[in-house]
Design a protein around this motif. Structure first.
Motif, short mmCIF file in Angstrom:
data_model
loop_
_atom_site.label_atom_id
_atom_site.label_comp_id
_atom_site.label_asym_id
_atom_site.label_seq_id
_atom_site.Cartn_x
_atom_site.Cartn_y
_atom_site.Cartn_z
N SER B 47 0.84 -1.19 0.00
CA SER B 47 0.00 0.00 0.00
C SER B 47 0.88 1.25 0.00
O SER B 47 1.92 1.29 0.64
CB SER B 47 -0.88 -0.01 1.25
OG SER B 47 -1.20 1.32 1.60
N PHE B 49 -0.12 3.97 1.18
CA PHE B 49 -0.74 4.83 2.17
C PHE B 49 0.27 5.71 2.90
O PHE B 49 0.02 6.88 3.17
CB PHE B 49 -1.51 3.97 3.18
CG PHE B 49 -2.22 4.77 4.21
CD1 PHE B 49 -3.42 5.42 3.91
CD2 PHE B 49 -1.69 4.92 5.49
CE1 PHE B 49 -4.06 6.18 4.86
CE2 PHE B 49 -2.34 5.69 6.44
CZ PHE B 49 -3.53 6.31 6.12
N GLN B 52 0.96 9.29 2.09
CA GLN B 52 -0.06 10.32 2.26
C GLN B 52 0.31 11.31 3.33
O GLN B 52 -0.39 11.47 4.32
CB GLN B 52 -1.38 9.67 2.64
CG GLN B 52 -1.85 8.68 1.61
CD GLN B 52 -3.27 8.94 1.20
OE1 GLN B 52 -3.81 9.99 1.49
NE2 GLN B 52 -3.87 8.01 0.50
#
Ligand SMILES: Nc1ncnc2c1ncn2[C@@H]1O[C@H](COP(=O)(O)OP(=O)(O)OP(=O)(O)O)[C@@H](O)[C@H]1O
Ligand SMILES: [Mg+2]
Lengths: 250, 432
Positions: B47, B49, B52
């Motif tokens: 991921s 993620f 971010q």
């Protein structure tokens, strides 16, 4: 030195040791003989603290300590040594590196100073020569690709370097050529002393011609069913175990 | 996410004019690209993620090598050091060597600039990887190493991208172009290190002309906080030989794509790698070897040691095109789990469209061997130390295989240290 009382142990739910008693005093050499699968190696594993072996009953005292309460490495630090029937291969870890880690750890635990690298390498080379192994074996991975006999010599080399108090040799003589048998015998004899004891597991009376034991025991079905002196080994050699089975086991 | 990474596009760093068009094209590609999600097969287990959050191009810091925690192997050759993405002349060193030209893009003369413009991006497949586009979009500087026809570099070239502990959330855009001309020979070490939280987008390109031999290492020794996404692309012409060695300590997120194109007869590639993870780290190696022509060989070996709650991904693809007869390719990936909660997803992918080829692949994931551990302990070696020995033993052969002695000497104590610290965390957990 070692006092085993009514030891019961099981592996994977199967009873292997069924009330074993054994008393070894300082300086003594004991031999254990017995049929395949009777529990000889199991005894060695249990004494070394191998995971998967569960003690269900009994006690083991070693040099005044409750052996069964100690971690495997602590047993080694106290001076217990097991020469494996089937030594383990550890690829990627060089024999020399392994021996140094081992000797350093044992010496540190005993409050002795570590050998410097040069001094240690000299000792390792001497031990290697004493068991008649080529020096190249020090550089190879631990037991990696060693022949059966070479593995046994490697076990012996470790025993010499670690200078244990109690040496358990599980069939160190099996699969050895005649010269190697002599190497094992002279190695053990050279290390015999008033404060060091031996427990030899063997199938061959012949080894006992070279290393004269103080006691010979017969282990069958998880118990010691007969103890004697070297004449017992000779008798077993002549008559086999069935002679005992008839009178003592069944 | 593209938005979050976009601010650095606006932090205009001056670049030579001849890079402008590439930057603009990269920017356009990046802005129109879609971030891969875990629904994309190639990103199934990784991921993005962790990306971010804002990262910034950090101002150059003036600390000394010591303050920076910069510890490098003593390779005795030229060295270029970048800190937080900025070149540091004071930490760099150029050893004169008639066999090579080593310049930053911003320092390239006309001939060099023309060569860079001609080759840069030539082996990177267009718009496949959004991060390549991002790398282009922010391209301000890079390293160009040219090894001249028929010459052999006297000493290894060392290229370092370091993050200083003083700067948080620094962004590093790494670009390297190695042009090994015909029958040239050289050794290059790429080194990523540093402390703290950082994001690196790496894009090295290795171009090996006919008969060239390049020995290449790529060390990812950044902190556990680090993020690294990027790709290595190589092209091998006739009879070229590439030895490429990769070491990755784990980070918050590392995704490294290695693409090697055999595009000349008789090219050979030896690709070795290891990834070592602990804590909650994640490393994802995707390798792809394209065999387009006959008589090429590939030996690929990756080993991973994964502990604690870390997770690793290894995807090794070997693609043998219809023309690639007499290919010999071997791929092996072995993994050692040192805790019951560690995870590995390994997938060798052999795609073979030629019939006269020799190929083998194997992948294993195993727990630490109980009987080895016990054996060591019966010799008085404490469990945690035994774990270090066994972990070391698992990757030792790969280290010993490397020809640069100074590199081996540098890595060995660090690996031992790493295992020591990693395994001290939960020795009892080992072997699951
Ligand atoms: N992990 C295990 N699971 C099940 N049974 C086991 C296991 N380990 C040992 N045993 C059994 O325990 C018994 C005793 O084995 P042990 O190895 O102690 O015999 P031994 O006396 O050393 O024999 P040998 O002379 O052949 O070496 C055997 O029947 C063996 O199959
Ligand atoms: Mg046995």
């Amino acid at each position: 030195m070692l006092s085993i009382k009514d030891l019961h142990a099981e592996v994977e739910g199967k009873n292997i040791l069924k009330g074993l008693n054994l008393e070894i005093r300082e300086g003594e050499v004991h031999a254990i003989m017995g049929p395949n699968g009777s529990g000889k190696s199991t005894l060695g594993h249990v004494l070394s603290g191998r995971p998967g072996y569960e003690i269900t009953q009994g006690s083991v005292e070693f040099l005044g300590k409750d052996l069964l309460k100690l971690d495997t490495e602590e047993r080694a630090h106290l001076g217990l040594f097991l020469a494996f029937q089937y030594p383990v291969e550890i690829p990627g870890v060089s024999n020399m590196e392994f021996l140094k880690a081992s000797v350093d750890a044992v010496r540190e635990s005993q409050g002795a100073s570590a050998y410097d690298t040069v001094g240690f390498m000299r000792r390792a080379r001497e031990a290697c020569a004493a068991v008649d192994l080529d020096q190249a074996f020090l550089k190879r991975g631990v037991n990696e690709g060693f022949s059966g006999g070479e593995k046994k010599r490697n076990e012996l080399m470790q025993m010499m370097l670690l200078e244990p108090r109690l040496c358990i040799l599980d069939e160190t003589d099996s699969g050895l050529d005649i010269d190697a048998m002599q190497v094992v015998a002279s190695g053990v004899n050279a290390m015999r002393s008033e404060s060091r004891s031996f427990l030899l597991v063997t199938h061959y009376q012949r080894l006992l011609d070279y290393i004269e034991p103080d006691f010979v025991h017969v282990l069958a079905d998880g118990r010691i069913i007969r103890s004697g002196d070297t004449s017992l080994a000779l008798e077993l050699e002549a008559k086999g175990y069935s002679w005992l089975d008839d009178s003592e086991v069944a | 996410m593209a938005d979050l990474l976009t601010p650095q596009l606006n932090a205009e760093t001056p670049a030579p004019d001849w890079l402008q068009s590439r930057r603009l094209a990269g920017r356009a590609a990046w802005e129109s690209s879609e971030m891969p999600t875990r629904k994309t097969e190639a990103w199934k287990y990784t991921s993005l993620f962790a990306l971010q959050q804002p990262f910034m191009a950090a101002r150059e810091s003036a600390e000394s090598a010591e303050e920076l925690g910069l510890e490098l192997p003593q390779l005795a050759g030229s060295r270029l050091v970048f800190v937080n993405g900025f070149w540091r002349e004071d930490l760099s060193e150029i050893e004169p060597d008639a066999a090579i030209e080593l310049v930053r893009f911003s320092d390239a003369d006309q001939t060099q600039a023309a060569l860079i413009a001609q080759h840069l991006g030539s082996v990177v497949p267009g718009n496949k990887h959004p991060f390549s586009a991002l790398n282009d979009a922010v391209l301000a500087d890079g390293v160009f190493l040219r090894i001249l026809t028929g010459s052999k570099a006297a000493r290894p070239v060392q290229l370092v991208w370091h993050n200083s502990p003083q700067v948080d959330a620094a962004i590093n855009s790494q670009r390297l172009l190695v042009l090994a001309e015909q029958h040239s020979e050289a050794t290059v070490v790429e080194h990523f290190s540093g402390q703290g939280h950082s994001f690196t987008n790496g894009l090295p390109e290795l171009i090996l002309a006919a008969g060239a031999a390049l020995s290449h290492s790529r060390l990812h020794l950044e902190s556990a906080e680090a993020l690294h996404v990027g790709g290595l692309h190589a092209a091998l012409e006739r009879d070229a030989t590439l030895n490429s060695f990769h070491v990755a300590f784990g980070g918050k997120l590392k995704r490294i794509d290695i693409v090697i194109n055999h595009q000349g007869h008789g090219a050979h590639c030896q690709l070795d790698g290891m990834y070592l993870l602990r804590g909650q780290e994640h490393v994802d190696y995707h390798t792809c070897i394209e065999h387009a022509l006959p008589h090429c060989t590939t030996d690929e070996t990756f080993r991973g040691i994964v502990g604690d709650k870390a997770s690793a991904v290894f995807n090794g693809r070997i693609h043998i095109h219809p023309d690639a007869q007499k290919t010999r390719a071997e791929l092996s990936n072995k993994n050692l789990l040192t805790s019951a909660t560690a995870e590995v997803n390994t997938k060798p992918e052999l795609e073979i469209y030629a019939d006269d080829v020799q190929c083998a692949h194997g992948a294993t994931v195993a727990q630490l061997d109980e009987s080895m551990l016990h054996y060591l302990r019966t010799r008085g070696i404490p469990a945690d130390e035994a774990l270090v020995l066994l972990s070391y033993g698992f990757i030792n052969a790969l280290v010993e295989k490397q020809r640069l002695e100074s590199l081996r000497d540098y890595l060995k104590p660090r690996l031992a240290n790493y295992f020591g610290a990693a395994l001290a965390l939960d020795p009892d957990d080992a072997g699951g």
